[in-house]
Every structure is written in structure tokens, then in C-alpha cells.
Write a protein that holds these residues in place. Structure first.
Motif, PDB file in Angstrom:
ATOM      1  N   ARG A 135       1.939   9.879 -44.843  1.00  0.00           N
ATOM      2  CA  ARG A 135       2.021   9.764 -43.388  1.00  0.00           C
ATOM      3  C   ARG A 135       0.901  10.545 -42.722  1.00  0.00           C
ATOM      4  N   PRO A 136       0.571  10.194 -41.498  1.00  0.00           N
ATOM      5  CA  PRO A 136      -0.465  10.981 -40.783  1.00  0.00           C
ATOM      6  C   PRO A 136      -0.035  12.439 -40.675  1.00  0.00           C
ATOM      7  N   GLU A 137      -0.958  13.319 -40.940  1.00  0.00           N
ATOM      8  CA  GLU A 137      -0.666  14.756 -40.943  1.00  0.00           C
ATOM      9  C   GLU A 137      -0.684  15.294 -39.517  1.00  0.00           C
ATOM     10  N   SER A 138       0.381  16.005 -39.163  1.00  0.00           N
ATOM     11  CA  SER A 138       0.454  16.597 -37.822  1.00  0.00           C
ATOM     12  C   SER A 138      -0.403  17.854 -37.751  1.00  0.00           C
ATOM     13  N   ASP A 139      -0.659  18.290 -36.525  1.00  0.00           N
ATOM     14  CA  ASP A 139      -1.469  19.498 -36.339  1.00  0.00           C
ATOM     15  C   ASP A 139      -0.792  20.726 -36.942  1.00  0.00           C
ATOM     16  N   GLU A 140       0.530  20.797 -36.809  1.00  0.00           N
ATOM     17  CA  GLU A 140       1.253  21.949 -37.354  1.00  0.00           C
ATOM     18  C   GLU A 140       1.200  21.965 -38.879  1.00  0.00           C
ATOM     19  N   ALA A 141       1.372  20.776 -39.495  1.00  0.00           N
ATOM     20  CA  ALA A 141       1.308  20.698 -40.954  1.00  0.00           C
ATOM     21  C   ALA A 141      -0.094  21.000 -41.468  1.00  0.00           C
ATOM     22  N   LYS A 142      -1.094  20.548 -40.712  1.00  0.00           N
ATOM     23  CA  LYS A 142      -2.478  20.822 -41.117  1.00  0.00           C
ATOM     24  C   LYS A 142      -2.776  22.314 -41.054  1.00  0.00           C
ATOM     25  N   ALA A 143      -2.265  22.993 -40.014  1.00  0.00           N
ATOM     26  CA  ALA A 143      -2.496  24.430 -39.899  1.00  0.00           C
ATOM     27  C   ALA A 143      -1.818  25.185 -41.038  1.00  0.00           C
ATOM     28  N   ARG A 144      -0.610  24.769 -41.412  1.00  0.00           N
ATOM     29  CA  ARG A 144       0.065  25.414 -42.534  1.00  0.00           C
ATOM     30  C   ARG A 144      -0.679  25.186 -43.845  1.00  0.00           C
ATOM     31  N   ARG A 145      -1.200  23.960 -44.030  1.00  0.00           N
ATOM     32  CA  ARG A 145      -1.926  23.663 -45.265  1.00  0.00           C
ATOM     33  C   ARG A 145      -3.211  24.475 -45.375  1.00  0.00           C
ATOM     34  N   MET A 146      -3.922  24.619 -44.256  1.00  0.00           N
ATOM     35  CA  MET A 146      -5.187  25.354 -44.288  1.00  0.00           C
ATOM     36  C   MET A 146      -4.975  26.858 -44.435  1.00  0.00           C
TER      37      MET A 146
END
Length: 551
Positions: A45-56
């Protein structure tokens, strides 16, 4: 310069590979080739901004990032190598350079580089914590000045407040501001409990939270709106606060008087109540609404409430010495009684702290007999009575057209929102309406029960003449009969049923509808209509709202 231990990973990988090959050689030579397995394709699924911040921010992401960096070859030069010596010489200044800034001793250079922290302190005259500086006070806005004064003195007359404010202060602005931070008790202004005890504050004596302190203090203030004197023992039995907290709150607004208990700090301010009848009436309505809330929180029984109202001394009457009853034919002695029914003349109720010095308040006053308010004036915060007995309506009791229109609009809104409600709920809602109105509003000129009832009837409501359950207060009920839909006639049938009984069943209601109107009402419509005006209890009995507890 990050260290790398990849050679350890290489050795570990080689050992694991050899071990796996040895195990596979023994067992898999005779086994057939494994069957093919289906592969499941998944779409992310498209990655949300919150999920992207957690991943980075994760360790895995940083490890992959470090592993992906390319290595830079670096040539090492020793300490005495020519390249190292030449680079080191570049850090030294020659004699031809201007070095005036560096002609300092090491200690002075360090002091200039990192100057020591100097704390500037202003010498202020030491003042007691309970003294408020008027010079500093008058630099604040008017609302903050009044709030600071009320917080400091706790109780004050309005004339004293105006004397402490700067000359030329607008009286209307002062009245508007004082109503935001104080309540009226016996014609004097007492600071509100939530101002004195904010949410984060606890009792310094017992650690009780501000919520319970505010609730108990509001009840004590209400008691002083009913009587000149209160008994601490009776107060403690209701509010359930520690003795030190009860005493501390009482000392803010009262003083000990021998054989009387605790007496309110100031005399009844008849001058203020005569001059500002509109504000007095608004505060009276607010106290009525406040007591309705307090009685539910403290679970005060109705019998004790009626006994308290009937036996306590009215505010604004002169204290007279008690006389011994000489015969049964003489008039009954007017003895003050508490919620428990004990007389204030009993020795068991006499406060033992009468000999102690109790603060007399922020301003010294001469104690004079209380003046009796004549019938032409509204008695502020007196015993709770019907509005018809405590409100003076101008123009000989005839409602002006503006007031009448405002009352009808208020009644129409209440009927549309509540559908059915008792008299005390009507008074509470009207008090809240007055609180939201600006000073000088037409509703503040004085409204009686009769005017409220007439406006309700003109707005489409009716006063129900129904049966009440046992142990009920038999309080009048008001309801909206006609809403302009197909159920107007059926609502009349419902209210007729409650004239002969305080409880009905749904089947009896449906049967009566068929007899009166010839219509058949579905079970869902019948239930929907009854839930608007009734509550159902165990056994399938339906009661009108306001006649029984809905819990």
C-alpha cells in the motif's frame, strides 16, 4: 573512519555453509526433487508520512544506509613523515602576522572565550506574602485587578472594591468583571471556588484534590446564602472533607461566634441589593441551579432539604436573644436548626473555638444589627422559595411586550429540545440563560413562575395533571403536546393515561389508541413515541420522565 568487521561475517558464513552442505549430503541424496510451490504476489500500500518517518528513524534503515556508503581509500602518514610535518607547520603563525588578540595569559584568554555567568539581582523590599501592592496592582487591566483583589481578600463589599480600584473606574465595567470571578453571598462578593482552587492545586493540609475542595466550598457558600450562621459539624457531615480543610474554608468567609457557630464575615449589604436588583436576581437563580447540582453530588435527602429551608434563619433579619417558653399557648420560639434538626442553642453544637482569634476579613467594619428588607425589595440569596415570592415584576406585575417575546422564544427552544421536564429543570435552564445574557438584558428585570408557565403554554406546551409515584416530589411537569406531525392526537392519549395512573404498559397504550382514534400504531412507532416522554423500568412499566430516577 567507522570500523568494519566484515571478515568475521565471512568466516561465520563459510562455517554455516559447510555445515549445511554436510547435512544435506547425508539426507537429500535419495530424496526426490521438491514439488513446486505457488508464489503469492503482494502489492504494498502507499506509505503514509507517519510510517515513512518511523521507517527512516529505525535501526534497520540506518544500517542499510551505512552499508550502502562507498569506501574511500585513505593513505596513512606517520607522525614524523614529511607530509605530516608540513601540514602541522601550517597551524603555526609566523612572526609577521598580527597577534595582538593573542598576547594574553592563558587564564585571561579563557575568561574572554567563556565569560563567567553573572546573575543580576534586583534588591526589592521584603513584603509579606499576604499583602498586595496597590502600585503594582494598578498597572494591571481592570479584570486582573479585581481578580487579584478577590483572590487576596476572599470576601468584600462592592463599595469597598470600588474604593480600592483607581478613581474614575466605570461601575458597569467593574460589575461585569466581578461577576466573572466572584459570587454574591448576602449582598457581598465572595471569590469563586475554581479561582481559589485551580485544577492542579491540592489541599496543603490533607492533599485533597481541588475538585472536592471546590464542591465543599460551594456548599458552604450556599449555606451562607440561607442563614447568617452555620455549624461546622453539620457542614462536615455533608461535604465529607477533613476537619482542617473545613475550618480553613470557613475562616475565609466567616468568624466564630459563641453559641451561634460560624457567622458570615460581613453584614447583609442591603444598599447593594436595593441598587442592583437585576444582578441580585441573576445570582439568586445561579445559586438555585448550583444547589440542584450539589444536592445530587452530595446525595442530600429531600426531607433534610425541606427541614433546612423551614428551620434556618432568613438572611437579612436581626439576631434576637432567645426567650424561654413560659407556656404552651405562647408563640413558638424561633430557634435556628441545622440539617440534623438540632437547635443551635444546644451546648453540643456550640463551637469550642470561640475564644480563638479569627481573622475579621480584609477590612475592619462595625458589626451592626441586620436590617430587614421590606417587601418592596428582592432579598438576595435568601431561602429558596418560589419565584413568585422572591421576584418583583415591574409595571404592577404585567409583562412588557419585549419580555414576553423573549420568554416565549426561550420556552419554545426548551420545549423543542427537552419535550418534557419538571419545574426545577425549567428554573435551572432559565438560570443558565440569565448567565449567558449580557447585563441589562430584558430577561433580567424579574420573572415569576406564573410568567414562565404562561410563556410555555403560548409556545405550545402544557402543564400535566398526572399521578405521581410514591416518594415523589409531586413537582409540576411541563411537556410539548403538539409538534405539528401525525402523532399530536396520540400524545394527548398518552398524557390522559397518566392522569389515572403513574405507570402504564405499552400494550395498554396501544389499546387505548385504537379505542380513541381507531388507528393501529406499530410496535416500533409506539416505542419511539413513548421513549420521547417516558422511561421504562423493570417489569415493563413506563413512567413519565421527571417522576422517577432514570438511573
Amino acid at each position: 573512519m567507522r570500523p568494519s568487521f566484515s571478515y568475521l561475517d565471512t568466516v561465520d558464513t563459510r562455517v554455516k555453509t559447510e555445515q549445511a552442505a554436510a547435512d544435506a549430503g547425508d539426507s537429500s541424496q535419495e530424496e526426490a526433487e521438491e514439488d513446486a510451490k505457488p508464489i503469492t504476489v503482494k502489492f504494498s500500500r502507499p506509505e503514509s508520512d507517519e510510517a515513512k518517518a518511523r521507517r527512516m528513524a529505525s535501526y534497520e534503515f540506518h544500517r542499510h544506509k551505512y552499508d550502502g556508503e562507498s569506501w574511500v581509500p585513505v593513505e596513512y602518514h606517520g607522525l614524523q613523515d614529511d607530509m605530516a610535518v608540513s601540514e602541522r607547520m601550517l597551524l603555526q603563525a609566523t612572526q609577521g602576522d598580527d597577534l595582538s588578540e593573542f598576547q594574553l595569559f592563558p587564564r585571561d584568554y579563557l575568561a574572554r572565550l567563556v565569560p563567567p555567568h553573572v546573575e543580576e539581582r534586583e534588591e526589592k523590599p521584603a513584603m509579606p506574602s499576604n499583602i498586595l501592592s496597590l502600585s503594582q496592582l494598578r498597572t494591571l487591566p481592570l479584570a486582573d485587578q479585581i481578580k487579584a483583589l478577590l483572590t487576596n481578600v476572599k470576601v468584600i463589599r462592592f463599595s469597598q472594591l470600588m474604593a480600592l480600584l483607581p478613581q474614575g473606574t466605570d461601575t458597569v465595567s467593574a460589575l461585569r468583571s466581578v461577576q466573572q470571578v466572584a459570587v454574591l453571598v448576602q449582598g457581598c462578593w465572595v471569590v469563586k471556588s475554581d479561582i481559589l482552587y485551580p485544577k492542579e492545586v491540592c489541599s496543603p493540609h490533607s492533599g485533597v484534590s481541588s475538585e472536592y475542595l471546590c464542591r465543599g466550598r460551594d456548599y458552604m457558600m450556599w449555606k451562607f446564602t440561607q442563614s447568617r450562621h452555620v455549624i461546622r459539624k453539620d457542614i462536615s457531615s455533608i461535604v465529607k472533607l477533613p476537619a482542617e480543610d473545613v475550618k480553613d474554608i470557613l475562616e475565609q468567609m466567616s468568624k466564630v461566634k459563641a453559641s451561634k457557630g460560624w457567622e458570615f464575615l460581613f453584614d447583609y449589604d442591603k444598599e447593594f441589593t436595593d441598587k442592583y436588583c437585576e444582578i441580585v436576581q441573576r445570582q439568586k437563580m445561579l445559586w438555585d441551579a448550583k444547589y440542584q447540582s450539589l444536592s445530587k453530588q452530595f446525595k442530600i435527602p429531600k426531607e433534610a432539604e425541606k427541614k433546612s429551608k423551614a428551620g434556618e434563619q432568613s438572611v437579612g433579619h436581626t439576631d434576637k436573644p432567645r426567650r424561654r417558653r413560659t407556656s404552651s399557648k405562647s408563640s413558638p420560639s424561633k430557634r435556628e436548626r441545622t440539617l440534623s434538626g438540632r437547635s443551635l442553642s444546644d451546648h453540643s453544637d456550640v463551637e469550642m473555638e470561640a475564644a480563638k482569634n479569627v481573622a475579621a476579613g480584609p477590612v475592619n467594619i462595625t458589626v451592626e444589627p441586620m436590617e430587614v428588607c421590606d417587601s418592596n425589595h428582592v432579598i438576595a440569596n435568601g431561602p429558596i422559595a418560589e419565584l413568585t415570592n422572591s421576584v418583583v415584576v415591574e409595571n404592577g406585575g404585567k409583562c412588557s411586550s419585549d419580555l414576553k417575546q423573549a420568554l416565549i422564544a426561550f420556552s419554545r427552544d426548551i420545549l423543542r429540545d427537552r419535550l418534557i421536564f419538571p419545574l426545577h429543570e425549567l428554573k435551572r435552564l432559565f438560570a443558565l440563560k440569565l448567565q449567558m445574557c449580557s447585563p441589562g438584558h430584558v430577561l433580567g428585570c424579574g420573572v415569576s413562575d406564573k410568567q414562565l408557565e404562561e410563556s410555555l403554554i403560548e409556545a405550545g406546551g402544557i402543564r400535566l395533571n398526572n399521578q405521581w409515584p410514591p416518594n415523589s416530589t409531586n413537582e409540576p411537569l411541563f411537556a410539548l403536546l403538539r409538534k405539528g406531525d401525525q402523532y399530536d392526537t396520540i400524545r394527548g392519549v398518552l398524557f390522559d393515561l397518566f392522569r389515572s395512573s403513574y405507570q402504564i404498559r405499552k400494550e395498554a397504550f396501544r389499546k387505548r389508541i385504537e379505542e380513541k382514534t381507531g388507528q393501529e400504531l406499530s410496535d416500533a412507532d409506539c416505542k419511539k413515541l413513548m421513549r420521547e416522554y417516558c422511561v421504562v423500568k423493570a417489569g415493563g412499566w413506563w413512567y413519565l420522565k421527571g417522576t422517577v430516577s432514570e438511573s
